[in-house]
Write a protein that holds these residues in place. Sequence first.
Motif, PDB file in Angstrom:
ATOM      1  N   GLU A 257      30.815  29.987  34.650  1.00 15.33           N
ATOM      2  CA  GLU A 257      31.013  31.367  35.097  1.00 15.33           C
ATOM      3  C   GLU A 257      32.076  31.446  36.184  1.00 15.33           C
ATOM      4  O   GLU A 257      32.909  32.365  36.200  1.00 15.33           O
ATOM      5  CB  GLU A 257      29.691  31.944  35.605  1.00 15.33           C
ATOM      6  N   LYS A 258      32.057  30.470  37.075  1.00 16.92           N
ATOM      7  CA  LYS A 258      33.048  30.452  38.153  1.00 16.92           C
ATOM      8  C   LYS A 258      34.461  30.306  37.592  1.00 16.92           C
ATOM      9  O   LYS A 258      35.396  30.993  38.033  1.00 16.92           O
ATOM     10  CB  LYS A 258      32.742  29.306  39.119  1.00 16.92           C
ATOM     11  N   ILE A 260      35.534  31.086  34.528  1.00 15.82           N
ATOM     12  CA  ILE A 260      35.919  32.295  33.796  1.00 15.82           C
ATOM     13  C   ILE A 260      36.299  33.403  34.776  1.00 15.82           C
ATOM     14  O   ILE A 260      37.274  34.135  34.561  1.00 15.82           O
ATOM     15  CB  ILE A 260      34.777  32.751  32.861  1.00 15.82           C
ATOM     16  N   ALA A 261      35.553  33.506  35.868  1.00 11.88           N
ATOM     17  CA  ALA A 261      35.869  34.517  36.889  1.00 11.88           C
ATOM     18  C   ALA A 261      37.233  34.250  37.516  1.00 11.88           C
ATOM     19  O   ALA A 261      38.000  35.192  37.782  1.00 11.88           O
ATOM     20  CB  ALA A 261      34.780  34.525  37.957  1.00 11.88           C
ATOM     21  N   GLN A 262      37.552  32.981  37.739  1.00 11.49           N
ATOM     22  CA  GLN A 262      38.861  32.638  38.307  1.00 11.49           C
ATOM     23  C   GLN A 262      39.990  33.031  37.360  1.00 11.49           C
ATOM     24  O   GLN A 262      41.034  33.541  37.795  1.00 11.49           O
ATOM     25  CB  GLN A 262      38.920  31.134  38.607  1.00 11.49           C
ATOM     26  N   ALA A 264      39.851  35.416  35.101  1.00 15.46           N
ATOM     27  CA  ALA A 264      39.915  36.881  35.122  1.00 15.46           C
ATOM     28  C   ALA A 264      40.629  37.376  36.377  1.00 15.46           C
ATOM     29  O   ALA A 264      41.454  38.305  36.312  1.00 15.46           O
ATOM     30  CB  ALA A 264      38.506  37.460  35.043  1.00 15.46           C
ATOM     31  N   ASP A 265      40.329  36.771  37.507  1.00 14.23           N
ATOM     32  CA  ASP A 265      40.972  37.184  38.764  1.00 14.23           C
ATOM     33  C   ASP A 265      42.484  36.995  38.691  1.00 14.23           C
ATOM     34  O   ASP A 265      43.251  37.834  39.190  1.00 14.23           O
ATOM     35  CB  ASP A 265      40.406  36.382  39.939  1.00 14.23           C
ATOM     36  N   ARG A 293      32.854  36.787  27.522  1.00 14.09           N
ATOM     37  CA  ARG A 293      32.563  36.612  28.949  1.00 14.09           C
ATOM     38  C   ARG A 293      33.782  36.929  29.814  1.00 14.09           C
ATOM     39  O   ARG A 293      33.647  37.462  30.927  1.00 14.09           O
ATOM     40  CB  ARG A 293      32.054  35.188  29.207  1.00 14.09           C
ATOM     41  N   LEU A 294      34.965  36.619  29.301  1.00 17.34           N
ATOM     42  CA  LEU A 294      36.183  36.992  30.021  1.00 17.34           C
ATOM     43  C   LEU A 294      36.298  38.513  30.085  1.00 17.34           C
ATOM     44  O   LEU A 294      36.663  39.080  31.130  1.00 17.34           O
ATOM     45  CB  LEU A 294      37.407  36.402  29.320  1.00 17.34           C
ATOM     46  N   GLN A 297      34.095  39.783  32.822  1.00 19.57           N
ATOM     47  CA  GLN A 297      34.665  39.523  34.149  1.00 19.57           C
ATOM     48  C   GLN A 297      35.829  40.471  34.444  1.00 19.57           C
ATOM     49  O   GLN A 297      36.032  40.877  35.593  1.00 19.57           O
ATOM     50  CB  GLN A 297      35.122  38.068  34.253  1.00 19.57           C
ATOM     51  N   VAL A 300      34.314  43.767  35.430  1.00 19.63           N
ATOM     52  CA  VAL A 300      33.868  43.723  36.824  1.00 19.63           C
ATOM     53  C   VAL A 300      35.007  44.136  37.757  1.00 19.63           C
ATOM     54  O   VAL A 300      34.788  44.755  38.805  1.00 19.63           O
ATOM     55  CB  VAL A 300      33.364  42.303  37.183  1.00 19.63           C
ATOM     56  N   ASN A 301      36.229  43.818  37.336  1.00 21.18           N
ATOM     57  CA  ASN A 301      37.414  44.144  38.136  1.00 21.18           C
ATOM     58  C   ASN A 301      38.037  45.483  37.742  1.00 21.18           C
ATOM     59  O   ASN A 301      39.164  45.792  38.145  1.00 21.18           O
ATOM     60  CB  ASN A 301      38.457  43.036  37.980  1.00 21.18           C
TER      61      ASN A 301
END
Length: 539
Positions: A257-258, A260-262, A264-265, A293-294, A297, A300-301
């Motif tokens: 998850e971390k 994938i979040a990176q 996405a960021d 999942r991407l 994320q 979320v943004n």
Amino acid sequence: MDCQIKYSLLDTVLKEQKNHKNLITAVKINNVLRDVQTQVTPEDKVEFIDMTTEDGVQAYQRSILFIMMAAVNILYPDKEVVVEHSVNNGIYCELLPKGDLTLEMVGKIQEKMFEFVSKAKDIKKCILPREDAVALFRESQQIAKSKLLESLKQDYVSLYYCAGYYDYLYGPMLYNTSLLDKFAIDFYEPGLIVRTPLISNPNVIPPKMKQKKLSIILSEADRWSYILKCNYVTNLNEYIHSNKISELIRISEALHEKKIAQIADHIVESIEDLRLILIAGPSSSGKTTFAQRLRIQLLVNGINPLSISLDDYFLDRDKTPKTPEGQYDFESINALDLPLFNKHMMALLKGESVELPVYNFTTGYREWKNHVVKLEPNQPIIIEGIHGLNDELTRDIPSHVKYKIYVSALTQLAIDAHNRIPTTAARIIRRIVRDNQFRGAHALKTIKQWPDVRKGEDKNIFPFQENADVMFNSALIYELGILKKYAKPLLEKITPDLPEYNISKRLIDFLDYFEDISNDDDVPNNSILREFIGKSCFF
């Protein structure tokens, strides 16, 4: 130590080799892969395996690694060889404790190996009681190997011996060092890379290759296994025995998850430029779940991507290219309507409305169902497909708007320090389970199709992996403990009279190293593993 040496097939192999173009490295006896030192009866069916097969190439590579370990044992007895992963046209290894390996040391190791070759030393197969083998490896401080052997249910194990060095390797090896003259060793700080011939050119050492991005993601996999304190199968089994597997699962999923979040960021930071997100990877890498999942994320943004399927851009069936065998080649990039795809993507990126096609796989023709879409400002497109990293797919689209993601299951876990787990082993097990769960296919069918799947990957995916802007490792360190209970019963249905029995038996033997994780309730419903075992929130 008493060794029972067996050479029964050797004379037959030597005679056969005279009429054989490529080096024979192993045999199949009754559809089971064995070394040429295995005893046979007149009733046994024997098939010679050479360097034009994956099994043959792996036997050669395994033998080269063995004599490298024997050389290190003589030259640097305080060092332990750790076989890490496949990269840069070879196998990356490290010597522990690491940090002081030099170019000169690598040269001496290679020199000692060629000395073994010139002296034509026998590589002897020894059959030992399991308890004796366990004691042998405990004495040499190979603790992971001794623990694994201790857990086996068999009474005897096969070791190989050469130049004062014993080892237990998971597969057949050659019988004499004189046959092992095709290799090269490169200093690749902090370790080394061993290059041996490939199936594509079995008599030639492949050239050096730089796979910088793949090396980075493999190093990340090593860091993850270090974080989890789970480098070897025995470590995973200890987690299971000590009832700590739930925590391992949670940490493994959190690492995914971390990451994938990176990713996405990074996309969000450059959203004005990065408008086309292309996701590609080999079979059973979990690309579909990753894409979902991407997307979450990105949501979320505040970014809501539009997902478009490449499958809808297949050419009509009568225009689809065919293989030399006359079969439709749906994996060819030329099976896609590239001009139409590029036209539609360019129009969408310009803010225009576009009616997207829908491909009817039953009729083999494209249909139009008034599926009209238009991008909002800063809304990216997500495209998932095997050709995503090939610039030919998006040839009309400017490079600066594209963001390419390579997804693959690069197994962090190893059997022990000398025996890595090939990524293909984990992927075929994933695919066997998925094909049965969701397509009703038997393991036999999946195994039969696997060589063609691999050929397609070698042609359409792996040559372009370094084109990726980022790589995501979809392997989960605990997954084989879960997959075992799904895959093993399917594999056991393949009978010994079938050619595919060789692969099924090896996969069963491999899975037997793992303890069962009987309860998979701790696997979250958004896990990539759920794409294969079921109960995913995305499907």
